[in-house]
Scaffold this active site. Sequence first.
Site, mmCIF file in Angstrom:
data_model
loop_
_atom_site.group_PDB
_atom_site.id
_atom_site.type_symbol
_atom_site.label_atom_id
_atom_site.label_comp_id
_atom_site.label_asym_id
_atom_site.label_seq_id
_atom_site.Cartn_x
_atom_site.Cartn_y
_atom_site.Cartn_z
ATOM 1 N N SER A 1 0.826 -1.203 0.000
ATOM 2 C CA SER A 1 0.000 0.000 0.000
ATOM 3 C C SER A 1 0.865 1.260 0.000
ATOM 4 C CB SER A 1 -0.914 0.008 1.229
ATOM 5 O OG SER A 1 -1.597 1.238 1.328
ATOM 6 N N LYS B 1 -14.919 -2.242 5.485
ATOM 7 C CA LYS B 1 -15.571 -0.933 5.425
ATOM 8 C C LYS B 1 -17.013 -0.946 5.932
ATOM 9 C CE LYS B 1 -12.594 1.022 1.891
ATOM 10 N NZ LYS B 1 -12.501 1.794 0.650
ATOM 11 N N ASP C 1 -14.037 8.301 0.934
ATOM 12 C CA ASP C 1 -13.898 7.607 -0.353
ATOM 13 C C ASP C 1 -14.686 8.301 -1.464
ATOM 14 O OD1 ASP C 1 -12.124 5.531 0.156
ATOM 15 O OD2 ASP C 1 -13.688 4.137 0.789
ATOM 16 N N GLY D 1 -18.397 -1.795 0.344
ATOM 17 C CA GLY D 1 -18.102 -0.564 1.071
ATOM 18 C C GLY D 1 -17.596 0.548 0.183
#
Length: 288
Positions: free
Chosen positions: A23, A79, A115, A142
């Site tokens: 990530s 999520k 998001d 999510g």
Amino acid sequence: MNSQVKSSKSFLCGLIGAGLQKSRTPPMHEQEGQAQGLRYVYRTIDIEQLGVGVEALPELLRAAKLMGFNGLNITHPFKQLVLPLLDELSDDARALNAVNTVVIKDGRMTGHNTDWWGFAEGFKRGLPDVARNCAVQLGAGGAGAAVAHAAMQLGIQKLYLRDVDPAKAQLVADSLNARFGAGRVVVCTDLEAAMAEADGLIHATPIGMANYPGLPLPEALLNARHWVAEIVYFPLETELLRVAKAKGCRVLNGGGMAVFQAVGAFQLFTGSEPDAERMKAHFASLGA
């Protein structure tokens, strides 16, 4: 002038999810913290690396609170699972039934969703002038719920929503139609017909991530008149984007959403306004 004040502040934040070792979120947060003169540590909490399952989420949240974390980002597959474990939800998180950012303050955990804004900002910059009459979205989890909300905010008039769990897609569609107008979001039962009508495709499933290789739909359903917006950002060029580009489609990778959701999360964690362009440049410098 403020650097001396800021340097006295320290923050401990983290990312909870599965398959996180590559990530870009941790270095992006830490570098922005450093640039602002903050002592800012951002840890990865990867259930695959820890050898635990999704059932460990309550314990991980409790540990983060006990260890003095200021905030957590939440990613796949948590999520929606995180929702009942939190003390409060922001209006966006409640409306979307999904959380990607948790602020921990005074012993309480508050869930937020950055998001949808992250996707919308990336889309406006990367595909500013595409047709928005109709689009197909794959994925109603999510991240998918947030992205579908963003699609409505971006002015997409009709959205066909498809998920491996049609009931999940229906819940998201019902929620969005209640907020944005009846019939705007329709659960997709015939993908071929929907793609024939659509101007573009939004991809919001894990397919294409390093651990989930492949295409999320038959290649034959894509043609050059479609635009394609991806939310997966590792790898930055998924198989879907490679195929779409080869067919002449305009494409948007998941980098914009990754950067701008992080911009929103950083602000929530620290109370400081991040430099979005600096974060975007650092994201790009981390390689493909």
